[in-house]
Design a protein around this motif. Structure first.
Motif, short mmCIF file in Angstrom:
data_model
loop_
_atom_site.label_atom_id
_atom_site.label_comp_id
_atom_site.label_asym_id
_atom_site.label_seq_id
_atom_site.Cartn_x
_atom_site.Cartn_y
_atom_site.Cartn_z
N TRP A 10 -26.92 65.74 -68.71
CA TRP A 10 -26.18 66.89 -68.58
C TRP A 10 -25.08 66.64 -67.36
O TRP A 10 -24.52 67.58 -67.14
CB TRP A 10 -27.06 68.13 -68.46
CG TRP A 10 -27.67 68.54 -69.61
CD1 TRP A 10 -29.15 67.92 -70.01
CD2 TRP A 10 -27.12 69.42 -70.69
NE1 TRP A 10 -29.29 68.78 -71.30
CE2 TRP A 10 -28.24 69.30 -71.66
CE3 TRP A 10 -25.91 69.98 -70.99
CZ2 TRP A 10 -27.89 70.24 -72.76
CZ3 TRP A 10 -25.66 70.62 -71.90
CH2 TRP A 10 -26.60 70.81 -72.91
N TYR A 11 -25.32 65.76 -66.61
CA TYR A 11 -24.51 65.35 -65.32
C TYR A 11 -23.41 64.78 -65.96
O TYR A 11 -23.26 63.64 -66.57
CB TYR A 11 -25.33 64.62 -64.48
CG TYR A 11 -26.49 65.62 -63.49
CD1 TYR A 11 -26.16 66.42 -62.82
CD2 TYR A 11 -27.82 65.25 -63.77
CE1 TYR A 11 -27.26 67.10 -61.97
CE2 TYR A 11 -28.71 65.86 -63.20
CZ TYR A 11 -28.63 66.81 -62.43
OH TYR A 11 -29.33 67.48 -61.55
N THR B 209 -21.23 67.53 -61.38
CA THR B 209 -21.25 68.72 -62.23
C THR B 209 -22.51 68.59 -63.21
O THR B 209 -22.64 67.88 -63.72
CB THR B 209 -20.05 69.19 -62.97
OG1 THR B 209 -19.04 69.30 -62.14
CG2 THR B 209 -20.32 70.58 -63.79
N TRP B 210 -23.20 69.81 -63.13
CA TRP B 210 -24.44 69.87 -64.06
C TRP B 210 -23.87 70.81 -65.27
O TRP B 210 -23.35 72.00 -64.91
CB TRP B 210 -25.45 70.59 -63.48
CG TRP B 210 -26.94 70.72 -64.34
CD1 TRP B 210 -27.33 69.44 -65.08
CD2 TRP B 210 -27.52 71.55 -64.82
NE1 TRP B 210 -28.43 69.99 -65.77
CE2 TRP B 210 -28.68 71.14 -65.76
CE3 TRP B 210 -27.51 73.03 -64.34
CZ2 TRP B 210 -29.54 71.92 -66.11
CZ3 TRP B 210 -28.61 73.86 -64.89
CH2 TRP B 210 -29.48 73.31 -65.80
N GLN B 211 -23.63 70.46 -66.55
CA GLN B 211 -22.83 71.06 -67.34
C GLN B 211 -23.35 72.37 -68.01
O GLN B 211 -22.45 73.43 -67.96
CB GLN B 211 -22.81 70.33 -68.60
CG GLN B 211 -21.84 69.07 -68.61
CD GLN B 211 -22.04 67.98 -69.75
OE1 GLN B 211 -22.75 68.34 -70.62
NE2 GLN B 211 -21.10 67.13 -69.76
N ASN C 67 -21.66 72.67 -59.31
CA ASN C 67 -20.91 71.53 -58.77
C ASN C 67 -21.45 71.37 -57.34
O ASN C 67 -21.52 72.17 -56.58
CB ASN C 67 -19.43 71.79 -59.03
CG ASN C 67 -18.54 70.43 -58.66
OD1 ASN C 67 -18.46 70.26 -57.44
ND2 ASN C 67 -17.85 69.91 -59.79
N LEU D 209 -30.27 65.19 -55.68
CA LEU D 209 -30.08 65.26 -56.88
C LEU D 209 -31.24 65.61 -57.70
O LEU D 209 -32.17 64.79 -58.01
CB LEU D 209 -29.41 63.94 -57.43
CG LEU D 209 -28.65 64.27 -58.83
CD1 LEU D 209 -27.25 65.14 -58.72
CD2 LEU D 209 -27.93 62.64 -59.30
N HIS E 107 -33.03 67.77 -63.53
CA HIS E 107 -32.78 68.36 -64.64
C HIS E 107 -31.77 69.57 -64.20
O HIS E 107 -31.73 70.70 -64.69
CB HIS E 107 -34.04 69.13 -65.24
CG HIS E 107 -34.99 68.22 -65.82
ND1 HIS E 107 -34.65 67.31 -66.86
CD2 HIS E 107 -35.91 67.67 -65.41
CE1 HIS E 107 -35.64 66.69 -67.19
NE2 HIS E 107 -36.38 66.64 -66.19
N GLY E 108 -30.84 69.23 -63.05
CA GLY E 108 -30.12 70.25 -62.81
C GLY E 108 -30.21 71.24 -61.79
O GLY E 108 -31.35 71.22 -61.22
N TRP E 109 -28.99 71.78 -61.33
CA TRP E 109 -29.34 72.84 -60.11
C TRP E 109 -29.24 74.22 -60.50
O TRP E 109 -28.96 74.57 -61.76
CB TRP E 109 -28.05 72.71 -59.20
CG TRP E 109 -27.96 71.43 -58.50
CD1 TRP E 109 -28.69 70.85 -57.58
CD2 TRP E 109 -26.79 70.40 -58.83
NE1 TRP E 109 -28.06 69.62 -57.03
CE2 TRP E 109 -26.99 69.42 -57.87
CE3 TRP E 109 -25.76 70.31 -59.84
CZ2 TRP E 109 -26.12 68.24 -58.16
CZ3 TRP E 109 -24.95 69.12 -59.84
CH2 TRP E 109 -25.03 68.29 -58.95
#
Length: 91
Positions: free
Chosen positions: A41-42, A61-63, A68, A84, A87-89
Protein backbone atom coordinates in the motif's frame (compact mmCIF):
# COMPACT_ATOMS: atom_id res chain seq x y z
CA UNK A 1 23.81 6.84 -14.85
CA UNK A 2 23.10 7.18 -11.15
CA UNK A 3 26.14 6.92 -8.89
CA UNK A 4 24.85 7.29 -5.32
CA UNK A 5 27.24 8.15 -2.52
CA UNK A 6 27.70 5.70 0.35
CA UNK A 7 24.81 7.05 2.45
CA UNK A 8 22.37 7.16 -0.48
CA UNK A 9 23.38 3.61 -1.42
CA UNK A 10 22.72 2.47 2.16
CA UNK A 11 19.25 4.05 2.01
CA UNK A 12 18.49 2.36 -1.33
CA UNK A 13 19.71 -1.01 0.00
CA UNK A 14 17.66 -0.54 3.18
CA UNK A 15 14.53 0.14 1.13
CA UNK A 16 15.12 -3.00 -0.92
CA UNK A 17 15.79 -5.08 2.21
CA UNK A 18 12.49 -3.76 3.67
CA UNK A 19 10.66 -5.12 0.61
CA UNK A 20 10.39 -1.98 -1.50
CA UNK A 21 10.70 -2.06 -5.25
CA UNK A 22 13.12 0.73 -6.16
CA UNK A 23 12.93 1.87 -9.78
CA UNK A 24 15.86 3.98 -10.94
CA UNK A 25 15.36 6.07 -14.11
CA UNK A 26 17.95 5.91 -16.90
CA UNK A 27 18.46 9.67 -16.98
CA UNK A 28 18.05 12.45 -14.43
CA UNK A 29 15.33 15.08 -14.60
CA UNK A 30 17.19 18.36 -14.46
CA UNK A 31 19.82 17.53 -11.82
CA UNK A 32 17.90 14.91 -9.83
CA UNK A 33 17.26 11.22 -10.18
CA UNK A 34 13.77 10.58 -8.87
CA UNK A 35 13.62 6.97 -7.75
CA UNK A 36 10.14 5.44 -7.57
CA UNK A 37 9.35 3.37 -4.49
CA UNK A 38 6.55 0.89 -3.92
CA UNK A 39 5.63 -1.83 -1.43
CA UNK A 40 2.09 -3.02 -0.99
CA UNK A 41 0.00 0.00 0.00
CA UNK A 42 3.04 2.31 0.12
CA UNK A 43 4.37 4.36 -2.75
CA UNK A 44 6.72 7.30 -2.97
CA UNK A 45 9.84 8.87 -4.35
CA UNK A 46 13.43 9.27 -3.27
CA UNK A 47 15.32 12.17 -4.86
CA UNK A 48 19.06 11.70 -5.35
CA UNK A 49 21.43 14.39 -6.65
CA UNK A 50 22.76 13.63 -10.13
CA UNK A 51 25.97 15.56 -9.41
CA UNK A 52 27.14 14.18 -6.07
CA UNK A 53 24.83 11.21 -5.52
CA UNK A 54 23.41 12.56 -2.25
CA UNK A 55 20.02 11.50 -0.94
CA UNK A 56 18.08 14.77 -0.93
CA UNK A 57 14.49 13.99 0.09
CA UNK A 58 11.90 11.27 0.38
CA UNK A 59 8.13 11.32 0.17
CA UNK A 60 6.09 8.27 1.19
CA UNK A 61 2.32 7.84 0.95
CA UNK A 62 0.11 5.14 2.41
CA UNK A 63 -2.65 4.70 -0.20
CA UNK A 64 -5.78 3.82 1.81
CA UNK A 65 -6.01 7.20 3.53
CA UNK A 66 -3.42 9.14 1.52
CA UNK A 67 -1.33 9.79 4.63
CA UNK A 68 1.98 11.29 3.56
CA UNK A 69 5.37 11.58 5.28
CA UNK A 70 8.32 13.58 3.96
CA UNK A 71 11.93 14.06 4.97
CA UNK A 72 14.84 16.08 3.62
CA UNK A 73 18.46 15.14 4.12
CA UNK A 74 19.96 11.74 4.81
CA UNK A 75 19.40 11.74 8.58
CA UNK A 76 15.70 12.65 8.27
CA UNK A 77 15.23 10.09 5.48
CA UNK A 78 16.72 7.38 7.70
CA UNK A 79 14.57 8.61 10.60
CA UNK A 80 11.44 8.30 8.47
CA UNK A 81 12.43 4.76 7.46
CA UNK A 82 12.98 3.87 11.13
CA UNK A 83 9.39 4.90 11.96
CA UNK A 84 7.76 3.30 8.91
CA UNK A 85 5.09 0.93 10.23
CA UNK A 86 4.37 -2.34 8.45
CA UNK A 87 0.73 -1.56 7.67
CA UNK A 88 0.42 2.20 7.32
CA UNK A 89 -0.03 5.31 9.40
CA UNK A 90 -3.05 6.24 11.45
CA UNK A 91 -3.94 9.87 11.19
Amino acid sequence: MLQPNRTALQIINRLRADGFTVTIPDTPYRRIYQLRLSRGWYFGTLDVSADKGRALRISMTWQPNRTNRKGSGASRIIGLLNTLPQHGWNN
